[in-house]
Design an enzyme around this catalytic site. Structure first.
Site, mmCIF file in Angstrom:
data_model
loop_
_atom_site.group_PDB
_atom_site.id
_atom_site.type_symbol
_atom_site.label_atom_id
_atom_site.label_comp_id
_atom_site.label_asym_id
_atom_site.label_seq_id
_atom_site.Cartn_x
_atom_site.Cartn_y
_atom_site.Cartn_z
ATOM 1 N N LYS A 205 117.086 29.055 10.974
ATOM 2 C CA LYS A 205 118.016 28.147 10.283
ATOM 3 C C LYS A 205 119.058 27.682 11.296
ATOM 4 O O LYS A 205 119.720 28.493 11.938
ATOM 5 C CB LYS A 205 118.695 28.861 9.113
ATOM 6 C CG LYS A 205 119.359 27.912 8.140
ATOM 7 C CD LYS A 205 118.360 27.077 7.353
ATOM 8 C CE LYS A 205 118.162 27.594 5.942
ATOM 9 N NZ LYS A 205 117.050 26.915 5.254
ATOM 10 N N THR B 196 113.640 31.016 6.531
ATOM 11 C CA THR B 196 114.869 30.494 7.146
ATOM 12 C C THR B 196 116.033 30.661 6.171
ATOM 13 O O THR B 196 117.170 30.852 6.589
ATOM 14 C CB THR B 196 114.717 29.008 7.570
ATOM 15 O OG1 THR B 196 114.625 28.179 6.428
ATOM 16 C CG2 THR B 196 113.501 28.812 8.472
ATOM 17 N N ASP B 197 115.740 30.625 4.895
ATOM 18 C CA ASP B 197 116.794 30.843 3.903
ATOM 19 C C ASP B 197 117.360 32.263 4.001
ATOM 20 O O ASP B 197 118.564 32.483 3.862
ATOM 21 C CB ASP B 197 116.244 30.579 2.493
ATOM 22 C CG ASP B 197 117.365 30.462 1.475
ATOM 23 O OD1 ASP B 197 118.160 29.516 1.591
ATOM 24 O OD2 ASP B 197 117.467 31.350 0.604
ATOM 25 N N PHE C 241 138.602 9.356 46.990
ATOM 26 C CA PHE C 241 137.159 9.275 47.251
ATOM 27 C C PHE C 241 136.963 8.313 48.418
ATOM 28 O O PHE C 241 137.132 7.096 48.258
ATOM 29 C CB PHE C 241 136.423 8.804 45.996
ATOM 30 C CG PHE C 241 134.925 8.868 46.105
ATOM 31 C CD1 PHE C 241 134.274 10.080 46.341
ATOM 32 C CD2 PHE C 241 134.148 7.730 45.965
ATOM 33 C CE1 PHE C 241 132.893 10.145 46.445
ATOM 34 C CE2 PHE C 241 132.762 7.785 46.069
ATOM 35 C CZ PHE C 241 132.143 8.990 46.300
ATOM 36 N N ARG D 116 143.966 8.441 43.361
ATOM 37 C CA ARG D 116 143.346 7.914 42.140
ATOM 38 C C ARG D 116 143.559 8.910 41.004
ATOM 39 O O ARG D 116 143.970 10.059 41.241
ATOM 40 C CB ARG D 116 141.845 7.685 42.351
ATOM 41 C CG ARG D 116 141.062 8.962 42.571
ATOM 42 C CD ARG D 116 139.553 8.757 42.592
ATOM 43 N NE ARG D 116 138.866 10.044 42.718
ATOM 44 C CZ ARG D 116 137.550 10.198 42.644
ATOM 45 N NH1 ARG D 116 136.752 9.163 42.471
ATOM 46 N NH2 ARG D 116 137.008 11.407 42.760
ATOM 47 N N GLN E 130 132.618 16.475 42.877
ATOM 48 C CA GLN E 130 131.680 17.504 43.337
ATOM 49 C C GLN E 130 132.437 18.679 43.967
ATOM 50 O O GLN E 130 132.119 19.847 43.721
ATOM 51 C CB GLN E 130 130.721 16.911 44.387
ATOM 52 C CG GLN E 130 129.645 15.991 43.828
ATOM 53 C CD GLN E 130 130.048 14.531 43.739
ATOM 54 O OE1 GLN E 130 131.216 14.197 43.565
ATOM 55 N NE2 GLN E 130 129.075 13.633 43.828
ATOM 56 N N HIS F 169 136.150 7.179 34.706
ATOM 57 C CA HIS F 169 136.789 6.269 35.650
ATOM 58 C C HIS F 169 138.021 5.592 35.053
ATOM 59 O O HIS F 169 137.973 5.086 33.927
ATOM 60 C CB HIS F 169 135.801 5.189 36.100
ATOM 61 C CG HIS F 169 134.549 5.739 36.703
ATOM 62 N ND1 HIS F 169 134.548 6.554 37.810
ATOM 63 C CD2 HIS F 169 133.243 5.611 36.340
ATOM 64 C CE1 HIS F 169 133.301 6.875 38.118
ATOM 65 N NE2 HIS F 169 132.494 6.332 37.232
HETATM 66 O O1 LIG Z 1 134.248 12.085 42.714
HETATM 67 C C1 LIG Z 1 133.418 11.170 42.846
HETATM 68 N N1 LIG Z 1 132.129 11.477 43.172
HETATM 69 C C2 LIG Z 1 131.159 10.530 43.308
HETATM 70 O O2 LIG Z 1 129.976 10.845 43.593
HETATM 71 C C3 LIG Z 1 131.543 9.189 43.101
HETATM 72 N N2 LIG Z 1 130.845 8.010 43.143
HETATM 73 C C4 LIG Z 1 131.734 7.039 42.827
HETATM 74 O O3 LIG Z 1 131.441 5.810 42.719
HETATM 75 N N3 LIG Z 1 132.975 7.554 42.600
HETATM 76 C C5 LIG Z 1 132.878 8.900 42.769
HETATM 77 N N4 LIG Z 1 133.790 9.900 42.649
#
Ligand SMILES: O=c1[nH]c(=O)c2[nH]c(=O)[nH]c2[nH]1
Length: 294
Positions: A13, A58-59, A155, A172, A215, A243
């Site tokens: 369930k 399942t009940d 970046f 940013r 990352q 973004h």
């Molecule tokens: O932190 C980021 N990683 C990315 O891989 C990436 N690619 C992107 O266009 N902006 C960013 N910013």
């Protein structure tokens, strides 16, 4: 003679919405869960012959979730799932294991009131227990923890080709909805304290460095969790890059020193990664029943 063979299967369930109220004193406590129960075992003839002798309805699984909420209580989603697994595997010889999942929604008191609450936790807490014979795999986590920093993120240094238009930036907005799950290397854990500890480490790691990319920030979050929590050898993240683009108000004779942004909801970058303790193999099987990356 049949040309078809039953292979992997599970049933149960899904999404039993459960509110457990503790009202032993005037100051009530609540746990608000969404629980799924699925059994593994010998269900061959149910499929091939319509013989329901082994089919724990399942009940019945649904009823068990609510009965166990009373009998065992809910001290953590993980403890509750372990209790369900113990019940089903010990009650029915042919049930060899299963998959039990919980989502938990967090509440806080309104003005410290004894029995009135508002939905407070921004994130949804998650737990998935799979039991296969004697082997338990317990994966905990959360999703939808939205975070943002207005600077200390950039970046630059990425390859440029004829399709690249993105300007480099050393200042940013960095924003994401953190989804993460970690694999416990034991079930002997203080689940409440450890959950709060992991969440605090992740939030702290989001803030504590200049981010050269999402990352890198994911790596720092994973690194700190693995360094500081010995019960966790493996952690995954799935994080959209939400973004925020500088809006062109220079067209109107106005300067824009990183003050006015257009918030794009799609498309979004999607950054996903697994981090393991050095020397520990990634447990690919553990993730088999998790939807999406994590
Ligand atoms: O932190 C980021 N990683 C990315 O891989 C990436 N690619 C992107 O266009 N902006 C960013 N910013």
């Amino acid at each position: 003679m049949s040309t078809v063979k039953l292979t992997t299967n599970q049933y149960g369930k899904a999404e039993n919405r459960l509110m457990r109220v503790y009202r032993d004193t005037d100051r009530h406590e609540i746990r608000d869960l969404n629980v799924t129960s699925q059994l593994w075992g010998d269900f061959e003839t149910a499929h091939t012959e319509g013989d329901n002798e082994h089919v724990v309805a399942t009940d019945t699984q649904k009823n068990t979730v609510y009965a166990k909420a009373k009998e065992l209580g809910v001290s953590s989603p993980e403890q509750f799932l372990l209790g369900l697994a113990d019940h089903f595997t010990s009650s029915f010889d042919w049930v060899s294991g299963g998959r039990w999942e919980a989502e938990e929604f967090g509440w806080a008191r309104i003005n410290d009131h004894d029995h009135s609450f508002y939905r407070a936790a921004p994130e949804v807490r998650t737990a998935v227990l799979t039991r296969d014979g004697d082997t338990d795999t317990l994966i905990s986590g959360f999703r939808d923890l939205t975070v943002l920093k207005t600077t200390a993120s950039g970046f630059v240094g990425y390859p440029r080709d004829k399709y690249t238009t993105l300007p480099e930036t050393e200042d940013r907005i960095l924003a994401t909805d953190i989804a993460t799950r970690w694999v416990y290397n034991t079930t002997d854990v203080d689940f409440e304290a450890t959950y709060e500890k992991v969440k605090a480490i992740i939030l702290d790691a989001f803030t504590d460095h200049y981010s050269k990319a999402l990352q890198q920030t994911l790596y720092k979050m994973g690194e700190k969790v693995i360094e500081q929590v010995e019960e966790i050898d493996e952690i995954r993240f799935s994080c959209p890059n939400k973004h925020h683009f500088l809006y062109d108000i220079e067209r109107f004779g106005l300067e824009n020193p990183n003050e006015v942004f257009i918030v794009a909801d799609r498309p979004y970058g999607l950054i996903e990664a697994t981090f393991t303790r050095d020397g520990v193999e990634e447990s690919k099987d553990a993730w088999m029943h998790i939807k999406g990356f994590c």
